[in-house]
Structures are given as C-alpha cells and as structure tokens.
Design an enzyme around this catalytic site. Structure first.
Site, PDB file in Angstrom:
ATOM      1  N   GLU A  12       0.738  -1.215   0.069  1.00  0.00           N
ATOM      2  CA  GLU A  12      -0.210  -0.039  -0.053  1.00  0.00           C
ATOM      3  C   GLU A  12       0.675   1.369   0.031  1.00  0.00           C
ATOM      4  O   GLU A  12       0.535   2.281  -0.601  1.00  0.00           O
ATOM      5  CB  GLU A  12      -1.064   0.104   1.258  1.00  0.00           C
ATOM      6  CG  GLU A  12      -2.067   0.895   0.782  1.00  0.00           C
ATOM      7  CD  GLU A  12      -2.954   1.257   1.989  1.00  0.00           C
ATOM      8  OE1 GLU A  12      -2.690   0.555   3.295  1.00  0.00           O
ATOM      9  OE2 GLU A  12      -3.813   2.333   2.026  1.00  0.00           O
ATOM     10  N   ASP A  13       1.793   1.380   0.939  1.00  0.00           N
ATOM     11  CA  ASP A  13       2.616   2.571   0.957  1.00  0.00           C
ATOM     12  C   ASP A  13       3.990   2.748   0.307  1.00  0.00           C
ATOM     13  O   ASP A  13       4.524   3.853   0.437  1.00  0.00           O
ATOM     14  CB  ASP A  13       3.059   2.583   2.647  1.00  0.00           C
ATOM     15  CG  ASP A  13       1.630   2.535   3.266  1.00  0.00           C
ATOM     16  OD1 ASP A  13       0.771   3.063   2.818  1.00  0.00           O
ATOM     17  OD2 ASP A  13       1.678   2.603   4.587  1.00  0.00           O
TER      18      ASP A  13
END
Ligand code: MN
Length: 747
Positions: free
Chosen positions: A91-92
């Site tokens: 996600e990051d």
C-alpha cells in the site's frame, strides 16, 4: 553531524526490536522459517526506509510491532510473521503484489492482498459508508479463505490503538470508535479476549478521557484493600484444594476499566457500588482425561466453604461457547456479605480463553473441537453470498450476530444448535434450511404449539411446522434476529416487489399513453419526485399496490423549471423545492472544510453554515463536540459522548466535521439533569431554590417521582456552558437528601 548519530542509534534500536521478535518467534519455527522472516524484514526495512510515523519514529517500528503481536500475543507462526512485516509494503511503497509473489509465493501474496484491500477501506476517511460496508463484506470473504488476514489486521489495529497518542483528536475519535464498533467485537468473536479487553480500554481512554482516568485512579486506590480481601477469601479454598491433591493456581482478576464503565452506565451507579470489581479464578493443572471431573471437584470445594447463588451458575464446560470458551462460573456469598464470582477452569481452557483461536490450533489434537471457527466462517459466508445491494443492512445484521450472547436449542432428534439470544422459532427454521424458513407457519416448542415469533430459550426442543402455501411476510423482519433469516426474507420480499413493480410499470405506461405524455426517464423521474417516493421501482410497486392513484398525472409530469404560476407557488411552499437546492451548496462548503484542515467553529460561522444542536445529547459550550452533516437539516452538533456518536463516527466518518466552540454566546442552552436521593420533607422546594439562586439559570421543567422513601427527578435548565452547569451540579449535590446529580442524555 548530529542527525547521523541519531540514525546510528535508531539503527541499533531497530535491530534490537528485530532480535526481540526473533526470540519470540523461535518457539514455533522450522528451519527455513528464520531465513524467510529475515528476508521479509530486510525487504520491509528497505521499502519503508524513508518513511516515519506521526510520532516521528522510523516507520519500520510499526510492522515489527505488529509481527510481535501476531506471534507473542496471538501465537501465529512464521508465515503470519512474514505477512505482518510486509503488511503495509504494497500500500505505502513502490513494492508491488507481484514482487511479493515472486519472493514469497502465492499464499503470502494473497494474504498481503487481503490486508492491502482492507486498509484501503478502513483507513481512509473519504470512503463513503456504503463502500465501507461493501468492502467489509469482501474483507470477510477473504477471511473465509484465510483467517490470518483478519488476525493480522486485528494486530495492526491493536498497535495503532497503542500508539494513538500522536494522532490528531478527530483521527483518535474515528479510530477509537471504529475499534469499538468493529474490531473489539470481532476479536471477541474470535476468542481473543485479552486483545478485545485492551482495545476497549484504549478506546475508552480516547473517547472519554476523564472517565477513564477517574476509574483507573479509583482502581489504584482500592487495590490493596482488594488484595487483602482476595487473600482472605481464597485461603480456605486453597487449603481444601491442596488436601484434595489438586494442582492449581488461584488469583484475583480485576474487571477491565471499560467493563466497569459499562456497568456504571447501564445500572446508573457510581464506582463504589459496582460490587463485582473482580473475580477469583482457579486454574487447575489437570490431565486431559480428568479436566471435567477436576473442575467439578473444585466447584464442590468452593461451595463447601461459601454458599452459591443458584441463579448465577454457568457451565460452559459441558457446552462450550462457539468461540471456544470453556469455564465453570459461580457466584458465592463471602463471609463479609459480598457476592464473589469464582471461575474454575484448566490451564488449557485458560489459554484458549485468553488467546483464543491460536491456542485452539495448539490443542486441537486433544479436544476435537477445532470446528467451531470453521462453522462460524460457514455461517458468515451464507450471509455474505446473498447478493444484497443494501450493504449497510448487512453490517447491522452482522454486528447483531457479533454482540449477541448465545442460546442452545435442540432439534426433535436431539441435535444441538447454537443461536444468538433473542432468536425466534422462525430463526431456528431458517437455521435448519432456508426453504424450511420460507414455508414455516409455526413451531412446536417442547411439544406445545407456539407462534413464529416465539423467543427461544436455552434447552428448548423445537419442531418446525411448514406449509407449501406459506410465503415470507414483511412483518417477519420485525422478530427475526439472525443475519441469515433477515437476508433470506429480504431477498424473497424483494423478488415479490420486483414482480409487482412490473405490473405497476404496465399500468403507468398505459395511463401515460392515454394522456399522450411521452414516457422517458425524465418523465418517470418527475413523477418519482412528485409523489415523494424513493425510486422508480418504489413508484411502480406502489402503483401496483394501489397506494398511488395517479389522478394528477398531468401535473406530476410537468417541467418544474417552467415558470408557470403553479411552479412559482410551489417554490414558495417551505420544505419542498427549497431544501433540495440547499443541500449541494452545503456539501460544497463542507468539502471545502475537508480539503483544508479548517474546522467548523460554532458561533463564528453562524451565517455561513446551517447548523443546529442535536436533541439527542443537547450539547452546550464547553462540551467536546463534532459536527455531523445530515441530508436535510444541515450540520448537527453532537457531544463526543452522545449515545449515537460511536455509530455516527464509525459508519459515516466522511460526514463528520471537526467542530469547536469559539466565542461564548450570550444565548442559553438547554441541559437536562437527573437527581436521585432520599425523599425528605421539602426536598423539591430546596432543589428549586438552589436552581433559582444560581446566577442566570432558568428552569424549563421539573418533575419528581417518589417511591418507598426515595425519589428520582428530572430538571431541564438553560445554562451558558459546562462550567455554568457544573457550578449548578455542585450546589445541588450539597442539598440535604440529594444522592446523585448527573447530566442526562449522554451518560
Ligand atoms: Mn499498519
């Protein structure tokens, strides 16, 4: 070069945390596992290397801590540790799911995929509420293929709760509410009792900091006296248990702060009157084959010394709860006249009670009861696989199932079935089979004929009666409680509605043809608006049911933008056209507020924003508040501890705006007080005297009820702010005979 030195120190700290994780993990691991964990750690460290948490510390601390929870507190193995370390990577950072698949294989990739999707939904305030529900549904579908997704997510949430301090106040409230609403019940359902308790306590700490502080302070103050009592109470039991040759451990377990708070609130009592602040727990070290008999021997010894309360005996050893909980509970009278709860269980049962699921797997060879979770997942799946477009209903139904305590009932053949308490004969019928539910006309309960709506009790034997002529009715929804029954009934009703709607559409088309009005989407939408129904489907359905007569069809299809005199007058009627035009404007304003970190300042934005103070909690200046955007009534201001706040904040987070009081307004706000005490002569008079003596306090209403020498009264007063109100409360408490004075509505 100061920063360089800091970085060196940080690096050492990170390595230390990693070593600590490895020590915890070692117990479970096979050979190649440690290399796999190392590989995951290296990847996460590299991927997150430029990121920092809100607190300023390196980001890698978070995945490390989540991995530590996953192994040390939930008891999962190497694959889960790997996934926990990598849970935020896709996600990051620039790492893709395909990278993960290449390095760690399909299983790890599919778990990471599930985790990434969940956080995409829950950790973003901009998502709409129906989207949240829909994704929650998907999340549970993922869960059914691998339960580790949800366990790691719970660990992730627990660590975020533990580090909530560095977040902004509105984020704290949102995360804490969501934890209370979704994660704590989920942890409970999975048997993660210790984690559930910690989540609840932390949530309370942030939503009600003062209450949390005062309860924990009082617990500290009473700690020594409590320990003395526990020692004295336990001593004779210990002597007898030893004499009987049982191996055991005995200890006092203090209730959690959150459960004390819940009890105070529910029973409206102060801390001092919560009688069951602690329970005594006897943990037996038994051989597997002696577990049950040892527990009952201990029970017999306890009740030799103290008289048991016959109404407070729970046997979860013969019939464990579906989350796996096993224990004997009894409440006995101590020598000092205090009721004391005693819990009796074995070491194995205790570990399952505290750690849940993972402990289950550890013991599954000896108990054969590892199916409970599987059964639960199958049930969730049944609800999930029903294509219900209204995903929010699903959350409510699901939540109900999570919170409910359970009852145990039997089929005519003596087969045991578990249902949530409050379940009716009809729920039972749907539990047997949805076709049986649809055709159910009644049930024989313990051989006596009872209606569909009969609320089942534990131990009932249920025989379902069916008829081929029966079909689901709207009012069934009023008394079924299980998610399965609800969704099946709704589906059947919807099918029926759709059929009727087709007939309705034909009627409407025919009438429009006769009037020579063109039938297109525009026309239909105008009619929908005119009759104030929800959708075209709803319109057709009502036409078929003859709820709508269609007498003024010509007027209904007229273009409202035409400047006809009829339309002109229409616009003058308040509450029709006016409102609809106002809503988008309001939303724009709020979007603006969301875009900038600005917040709604109550008192300043008077003209700009249309806000009102909500009636459910009557906020006054000085209260901790937030704004909630309603569809038709502008922004409503609620107190943070409003009974509806948890639901609003967690289900409709995107509609919440930060709010703060600014200038003190000269107008007065309505607040309610509840007063209890001893019904002395002239007490009402004395109370009203205090109120009218208090500067600028105006009383709107007062009512008092006396019974058996005590009274309970309600007073509604106008005050300026919380300080003004607190002064009044303090003075009222000084009146002779007054016992408690509490703010109403929100506590
Ligand atoms: Mn995370």
């Amino acid at each position: 070069m100061e920063t360089a030195i800091d970085l060196e120190a940080e690096k050492k700290e990170i390595i230390k945390a990693y070593r600590h994780l490895l020590r915890n993990a070692k117990r479970h691991q096979a050979k190649g596992d440690l290399q796999l964990i190392r590989k995951a750690f290296d990847l996460a460290l590299e991927a997150h290397k430029d990121m920092r948490r809100k607190s300023g510390e390196p980001y890698i601390y978070h995945p490390l801590a989540v991995a530590e929870i996953v192994t040390a507190e939930i008891g999962l193995g190497a694959k889960s540790i790997v996934c926990a370390l990598l849970h935020d990577v896709v996600e990051d950072t620039h790492i893709t799911l395909e990278d993960i698949r290449g390095m760690f294989g399909d299983k790890v990739a599919s778990i990471i995929d599930g985790l990434t999707k969940i956080s995409g939904v829950f950790d973003q305030t901009s998502a709409t509420s129906s989207l949240q529900a829909e994704n929650f549904r998907k999340m549970l579908l993922t869960l059914s293929s691998d339960v580790r997704v949800i366990l790691i997510k719970i660990a992730d949430r627990l660590h975020n709760m533990r580090t909530l301090d560095s977040m902004a106040r509105d984020k704290q409230l949102k995360i804490a509410s969501e934890t209370l609403y979704l994660y704590a019940p989920l942890a409970h359902r999975l048997g993660l009792y210790t984690i559930k308790t910690e989540m609840e306590d932390l949530a309370l700490k942030y939503t009600e900091p003062e209450i949390y502080e005062s309860i924990s302070q009082k617990l500290k103050e009473t700690q020594r006296a409590r320990q003395r009592f526990i020692n004295k109470f336990s001593f004779p039991i210990m002597a007898s248990l030893t004499q009987a040759g049982l191996e055991f451990d005995i200890k006092g377990r203090t209730k959690s702060i959150y459960s004390i708070y819940k009890k105070m609130k529910k029973q409206e009592i102060p801390f001092e009157e919560v009688y069951d602040l602690f329970a005594i727990r006897i943990i037996l070290d038994s051989k597997p084959e002696n577990e049950k008999s040892d527990c009952w021997r201990a029970y017999s010894i306890v009740t030799d010394h103290y008289v048991p309360n016959p109404e407070r005996m729970r046997d979860w050893i013969s019939t464990p709860k579906s989350n796996g909980y096993e224990s004997l509970h009894t409440t006995v009278m101590s020598k000092t006249g205090q009721w004391v709860e005693v819990q009796i269980r074995t070491k194995r049962m205790d570990e399952i009670a505290e750690k849940g699921l993972a402990a289950h797997w550890k013991y599954k060879d000896t108990t054969g009861n590892e199916n409970a979770l599987e059964e639960w997942i199958v049930k969730i799946r049944e609800v999930l696989e029903n294509p219900d477009p209204n995903a929010l209903d699903f959350i409510d139904d699901f939540k109900l199932n999570l919170f409910a305590e359970e009852i145990f009932v039997f089929t005519p053949k003596g087969e045991l079935r578990t249902l949530p308490s409050g379940a009716t004969s009809l729920d039972f019928a749907f539990d047997v089979h949805s076709e049986v539910g649809m055709r159910c006309i009644g049930a024989k309960i313990n051989n006596k004929l009872m209606p569909l709506s009969y609320k089942l009790k534990s131990g009932d034997q249920v025989e379902v009666l069916t008829s081929s002529k029966q079909y689901p009715k709207e009012d069934w929804l009023n008394f079924v409680v299980t998610g399965k029954a609800k969704s099946k009934i709704k589906q059947a009703l919807k099918d029926e509605k759709r059929q009727l709607a087709e007939e309705g559409k034909e009627i409407l088309d025919r009438k429009l043809r006769n009037l020579k009005i063109k039938t297109d989407n525009n026309t239909v939408n105008r009619i929908v608006k005119y009759y104030k129904v929800m959708s075209p489907l709803d319109l057709y359905y009502r036409i078929a049911k003859k709820n709508i007569e269609l007498n003024d069809l010509r007027e209904a299809t007229e273009d409202p933008n035409k400047k006809s005199w009829l339309g002109y007058f229409k616009r003058l009627i308040p509450g029709t056209k006016e409102k609809e035009e106002k809503t988008p404007q309001l939303e724009n304003l709020v979007a603006d507020l969301n875009g900038k970190p600005a917040q709604l300042l109550i008192g300043d934005n008077m003209e700009k924003l249309d806000y009102t103070l909500s009636k459910c909690c009557n906020p006054i200046p000085g209260d901790d508040v937030f704004g909630f955007i309603t569809i038709n009534e502008g922004i409503k201001i609620h107190r943070v501890n409003c009974p509806n706040a948890v639901q609003l904040l967690s289900k409709h987070a995107y509609r919440v705006v930060k709010a703060k009081w600014t200038s003190k307004e000269s107008i007065a706000f309505l607040a309610g007080l509840k007063i209890t005490g001893i019904d002395e002569v002239g007490i009402v008079n004395n109370i009203t005297k205090v109120i009218s003596n208090e500067l600028h306090v105006n009383m709107r209403s007062i009512s008092f009820d006396g019974h058996d020498g005590t009274f309970e009264g309600t007073v509604m007063v106008y005050v300026h702010d919380t300080q003004h109100l607190n002064n009044l409360v303090n003075n009222l408490k000084k009146v002779k005979g007054v016992h408690t004075v509490t703010r109403m509505d929100a506590n």
